[in-house]
Structure formats: C-alpha cells, structure tokens
Design an enzyme around this catalytic site. Structure first.
Site, PDB file in Angstrom:
ATOM      1  N   ASP A 162      -9.933  32.419   0.183  1.00 17.47           N
ATOM      2  CA  ASP A 162      -9.029  31.651  -0.116  1.00 17.47           C
ATOM      3  C   ASP A 162      -7.581  32.022   0.750  1.00 17.47           C
ATOM      4  O   ASP A 162      -7.644  33.068   1.040  1.00 17.47           O
ATOM      5  CB  ASP A 162      -8.404  31.808  -1.608  1.00 17.47           C
ATOM      6  CG  ASP A 162      -9.368  30.990  -2.500  1.00 17.47           C
ATOM      7  OD1 ASP A 162      -9.497  29.498  -2.117  1.00 17.47           O
ATOM      8  OD2 ASP A 162     -10.121  31.350  -3.361  1.00 17.47           O
ATOM      9  N   GLU A 217     -11.791  20.912 -10.841  1.00 13.09           N
ATOM     10  CA  GLU A 217     -11.845  22.352 -10.543  1.00 13.09           C
ATOM     11  C   GLU A 217     -10.956  23.313 -10.978  1.00 13.09           C
ATOM     12  O   GLU A 217      -9.718  23.017 -10.793  1.00 13.09           O
ATOM     13  CB  GLU A 217     -12.274  22.412  -9.066  1.00 13.09           C
ATOM     14  CG  GLU A 217     -13.330  21.954  -8.407  1.00 13.09           C
ATOM     15  CD  GLU A 217     -13.363  22.435  -6.752  1.00 13.09           C
ATOM     16  OE1 GLU A 217     -14.193  21.457  -6.248  1.00 13.09           O
ATOM     17  OE2 GLU A 217     -12.828  23.171  -6.386  1.00 13.09           O
TER      18      GLU A 217
END
Lengths: 266, 403
Positions: free
Chosen positions: A60, A49
């Site tokens: 995040d 990724e």
C-alpha cells in the site's frame, strides 16, 4: 454462493460496470466506518472492500498506510472488523462486503476461526495481498469450507504462463492491479488495461475489477468502459480523512455514477 | 533418529524450512521472486560466478578472516578455550559484505541496472553501497527517518560511496518500515531493480541465498578449527538479529552432530517486558516480509517494535531457518540483555584489544556461561561478526560519558 455472483450478474444484465468502494475499518473509529459503509452502499457502491488494518502494509501507498495506523491507534482489531460487518448487515442485506488485508492478522486469529467468523458476520470474501497461489492452501481451504470467495489479485507482471495458476481457485471476481506499484500510485494506460482485462477474464471466467490509481470520475469512466468493475480506495480514504464521511460518500456517489453511466456515453 | 544431511538439505522446492519460510508476497512481485530463484540456481555453482566471488572475497573483502585464540578472555572466564572468527576484520567492518558481494554479482549477471537495499543502523546499507560502487551500479538505500538522524556517519558514508539514501517516514520510521518501503519500491520498478536483502529473511530464495553467501564464515572457521585445534569445536556461538551471521556460521556445522549451535538474541531490557528483540524467545509464528517465521507481535497479529541497544539486532522477525532449527532442537537460542552486552563490550575491549560491535557483545555474554559450563578442555567458536567503532557513541551515551 456469496452476494458477489448475483451482484455481478445484475450489473452484466444491466450492461453496466460495477463500482467497488474501499474504506479502512476503524479509520479513525468504528462509528465513523459504520456510517461510511452505509453511506457508500447507499451512494451506489455495488461492492465494498473493507480494509483490515495491519502495521506493515507492504503493497500500500502512503494514504492507506496512514489510514491503517489511525485505525490501529483507534483500537481496531479483527473482532472489531467483524463486528462492523455484522452491524452493516442489519441494515444492508445485499451489498457484498469483501475484507482486504494482509495474512498475519488472519493467521494470528486462526484461518479456520477467521473464516467461520467472517461467514457468521455476513462477509462475502477476502482479498489477502500477501498470499499468492503458492501459499494459499490453508487459507483458501478455510474460506471455501464456509462458502466465502477468495478474491485473487493479478498484476501487469503476471505472465500468460502464470495467469492460470493465479486465477485457478479464484472466486467472486478477480482484482486486476492496473499498474506495478502501490495503492494510490498512478494508474496504467487504458489500452494496456483493456488487453489485460480481456486476458484475465478469459483465463478466469470471472468478472474483472480494476484498481490502483483511480481517483477521478473521468478516469473511473474510462476504466468502466473496458472492465467489469472499477475499484477506488485511496481517493475515498483521503476524502474521509480530510473532509469527513459526507465528503467521502459524495465522492463515492460521483464515481459510482460515472462508472454506471460510462458505457451510455461511449 | 535423523538422517545424515537432514538439516542442511532445507529449504524444499517451495522455499520451506519445515513449516517456515515460503513466498508470501504480492502478486506483482511473484514473477520477480521466481526469476531471482531461477537466476540464482543457474549461477550459484557456475565456475565463473564462483571464481569472481572468491576473487573479490579475497582482494576486496579481505578473506579468509583469521581465527583467533582469545586467550585473555579464556583466562578471565576460567573455563573452555574461546576462539573468535574475525569477521569484523572484513572491509566495511562486519560480515554483511559477504552477502552484498554475492547479490551484487548476481544482479550484474541478471542485467539489473539499479540496486536497492534496506538498512537499520546503516551497516548493510554501507556494505551494499560499497559493492555497488565497485561495480558501478546505481544504489538507493531505504533507512528509517529516526535511524537517519541517529546514524549520521553511516548516512554520510553511503553518500560518499555514491548511494542515494531515502529517509523512510512511513509507519513508525524504523528498520521494518525501511524494508516495507524497499519492497514497495521493488513492486514499483520490478524490471530494472535488484533488491539486496541484508539478512536471511524475506521471501524464498533470499533466506537460502543469503545463508549460502554467508556460509563462507562457517566453512573457513570449520577448516581453521580443525587445523588449529585438531578437532571441531564443542559449541559454535553467534548473535542473532535477522540471523545472517549466525546462519553463515551454523550451516557448515549442521551435519556435525557433536557441535552444539547456540544463537544469542537481544533481550533488551529483559524478556519479561516489551522492550526486547528476541523473536524466538519472546515471539510466535506469523507472516511478515515474505516469509513465515517467529515474530514479535501482539494478540491481534500486529507487529510490535523490537528494542535493543544494538540497532543491528532490532528487528521484529528472525530468519525462517532459525525458526526451523529452534523447533527441531538442532540449535539452541538464548538471549542477552543490553546491560550484559555493554559489560562484554568493555571487557573484550580491555582484555583482547578488540572493540566488538554491540551485536557480538551479546554473543559473548553467553560465551561466558558456556565456557564455565564446558569447563577446561572444551572449545568454543564465536563469530566476531562486527567491530565496535560504529557503537562508541551509543555506548558512551549509555555509560553516561560525555564525548
């Protein structure tokens, strides 16, 4: 068909869980990321990724946020991300690369243009954190028309009623967020994860990768026994930032090995 | 031409105002957003909910706020009559509390046990902490670390009101980062938490819900204008950061075709440079904080920092309904610079005995133009959305006055 399906087919026939490694493009510069991408693939990452930096990564935790800021301060752009994929493909033809990021940089680039450029560079799919099924028509259409996978996120809060809608147009694999919270937070209970993975696999017919909060080989092995793949992001990004590419690659090797061998020691 | 009611019928079922709005959030939050939408639909016309909102609006907030003829500014500008809707007289000194009251009452009905909010300069944080204190619900406020330092009095107010203030150091430590952090908190504790967003932005249903709670401003003002002047105003004017006071003022007038709606963005040091916060006049459409709208951003879709002397206008986005009204041409969006706002701040204080917040001082700069444009016999309604006590230190600093 992208490189994702053959990769997960191979893992399945080998009776292994896959290892998915995350790295932020351009953290702290493009040269480092290219070296890291090659190193991670060679150290046993089955899927990579590649984070597309964004100023406002609302799902995040601190580790990935800081990595995004380092990357942006280093001048990384969408074109730069695509160039990294292109360069990686010159030496690694088979390891799938999935871009992971937020909608706005793709929107600014143009969804159709971004999908075309991703396909041309050799990317396999996209995880777009802030595009739920309710808002996916345009982006999904662009990706599909270039044969790219649109990898969906499912969460512990996703109910049975909602799950079919979430995985309806998913392809490649489904990313199960193992806990409510942000990346790098504590991961959920293994028993809950096992139940959830079975639920998502049944609803989607796709392999299920589990991420959020996996930091150690031990934990990776636990998840590998119940999921089709294990995703590690923050721990790798942290190692890269603190101790450089070699340390990140060596951590990846350790985690990949623990993931690949987990079911032998069950 | 347009259907009657056309503009006020938005958003559609998907939370869209034309191409703007929507629900761009992580899957973890999606179920929460849908639950909120359902709860709001259930309670918004519920007689008990409405009665409680009205009661606390009257006794706690101090509504209705007066309509005031700004006679001396009218004389000074020499044109149209200028009327102020006095929302700066509300409890806590701004329009913000209208929305906080509505959302906290909804949180109570949803059985939520924890309130969170983001704040820039601290006005929304103080208003949320105030209402949360009244209803005994624990409140946590996310505020950029730089703002915590600059706005010490508001931080202390929130603490007095029993709220916990988190200094946000992630990103660049500003209002948008405070909003990111509040969203992260909500993602982490989705079951027990109610997120009180302070403006008409964020994922659906927030832009609609915040607008509905703030529409009390426009409903009262419309009635008061008819009562006092016997007609609707020619223009309704409000300043715009995220756009909640403007949307609250505009919405009840959307169907009155004769009423021009003018929003005033913060032009900071000027629209030709990067130091402004004018999303509509200097930004382009994109996706942030759960909705599609006009944003300040660079070529690569990275969000840039807004600048304004007024911390309350310093947000890189704008509510999606404004983006829609802008593109449809139903409302006009102008801007005013820091220097103009400072000038109006002083002028209004001297002539009207009202120290305005820097935010409505921006609106006043364009009220001056409009007064001249309309000429005598015209009427302008401006929302005085906040009082200027909070700004005296930064204004003194900008004017080079040592306190």
């Amino acid at each position: 068909m992208t490189r994702l399906t053959p990769t997960f087919d191979r893992l399945k026939s080998q009776g292994k869980a896959g290892f998915v490694a995350y790295v932020m493009a351009g953290d702290p510069d493009a040269g480092t990321t290219l070296e890291a991408l090659k190193g991670l693939a060679d150290a046993g990452a089955d899927v990579i990724e590649l984070g597309v930096p964004f100023t406002d990564p609302m799902a995040d935790g601190p580790t990935i946020q800081r990595a995004a800021i380092r990357a942006l301060d280093g001048g990384m752009t969408m074109k730069g991300v695509l160039e990294l994929v292109r360069q990686f493909r010159q030496t690694h033809a088979d390891t799938p690369i999935v871009l992971m990021g937020y909608a706005n940089p793709f929107h600014a680039f143009g969804y159709a243009e971004a999908a075309a450029a991703m396909a041309e560079a050799g990317a396999d799919g996209l995880i777009c954190v802030d595009i739920p099924p309710e808002e996916d028509t345009e982006l999904r259409g662009a990706l599909e028309s270039h044969g790219l996978s649109f990898v969906r996120l499912a969460a512990p809060t996703t109910s049975d009623d909602r799950l079919p809608q979430v995985v309806n147009h998913a392809s490649g694999f489904v990313y199960y967020v193992s806990t409510t919270g942000v990346t790098g937070a504590k991961s959920g209970q293994t028993a809950d994860i096992e139940t959830a993975v079975a639920r998502v696999r049944k609803a989607s017919g796709l392999p299920v990768a589990v991420g959020f909060g996996v930091k150690t080989a031990e934990r990776a092995a636990e998840i590998a026994r119940v999921a089709d793949a294990v995703v590690v992001g923050s721990a790798i990004v942290d190692a890269l930032d603190k101790d450089g590419v070699e340390a990140a690659v060596s951590l990846c090797g350790e985690l990949a090995n623990a993931t690949h061998t987990a079911r032998e020691h069950k | 031409m347009t259907q009657p009611n056309a503009f006020s019928q938005f958003p559609d079922v998907a939370g869209r105002f034309g191409e703007f709005g929507g629900r761009y959030v992580a899957e973890t939050l999606m179920p929460n957003i849908l639950a909120l939408e359902e709860a709001y639909a259930r309670y918004k016309d519920d007689p008990d909910f409405v009665a409680e909102f009205d009661l606390f609006s009257r006794d706690f907030v101090g509504r209705p706020s007066p309509l005031y003829f700004a006679e001396r500014l009218t004389e000074e500008f020499g044109g149209a009559d200028i009327w102020f809707k006095r929302d700066e007289l509300n409890h806590t000194g701004a329009h913000k509390i209208n929305n906080c009251l509505g959302q906290v009452l909804l949180a109570k009905r949803m059985g939520k046990t924890r309130i969170i909010a983001e704040t820039g300069a601290g006005q929304h944080g103080v208003a949320t902490a105030t209402v949360a204190a009244r209803f005994g619900i624990p409140c946590e406020v996310f505020m950029g670390a730089t703002d915590v330092e600059r706005q010490a009095p508001n931080v202390f107010r929130m603490k007095l009101l029993g709220a916990k203030v988190h200094a946000v150091t992630s990103g660049r430590g500003t209002l948008k980062d405070a909003m990111n952090e509040a969203l992260r908190d909500w993602v982490t504790y989705p079951d027990e938490t109610f997120y009180v967003i302070g403006t008409v932005a964020g994922p659906h249903p927030y832009p609609m819900m915040v607008r509905d709670f703030q529409s009390v401003i426009g409903r009262e003002a419309r009635e008061q204008m008819l009562e006092r002047t016997g007609k609707l105003p020619d223009v309704a004017v409000a300043c715009i950061g995220g756009g909640s006071n403007a949307m609250g003022l505009f919405h009840p007038f959307l169907e009155d075709e004769s009423v021009r709606l003018v929003g005033v963005e913060a032009a900071g040091k000027g629209l030709d440079g990067p130091d402004h916060a004018a999303s509509l006049n200097g930004g382009k459409p994109g996706i942030l904080h759960g909705n599609k709208t006009y944003l300040l951003q660079d070529e690569d879709g990275q969000i840039t920092e807004g600048h304004s002397i007024s911390a309350g206008l310093d947000y890189p986005g704008i509510g999606p309904e404004h983006a829609f009204l802008h593109d449809m041409g139903r409302a006009e969006y102008r801007s005013a610079t820091d220097a103009e706002a400072l000038e109006m701040f002083q002028l209004c204080s001297k002539l009207e005995g009202i120290i305005p917040a820097l935010e409505p001082a921006h609106a006043l700069a364009r009220v001056r133009d409009l007064a001249i444009e309309l000429g005598k016999g015209g009427t302008i309604l401006m929302n005085m959305c906040g009082r200027g006590d909070k700004d005296v230190f930064s204004v003194a600093k900008a004017l080079g006055v040592e306190l």
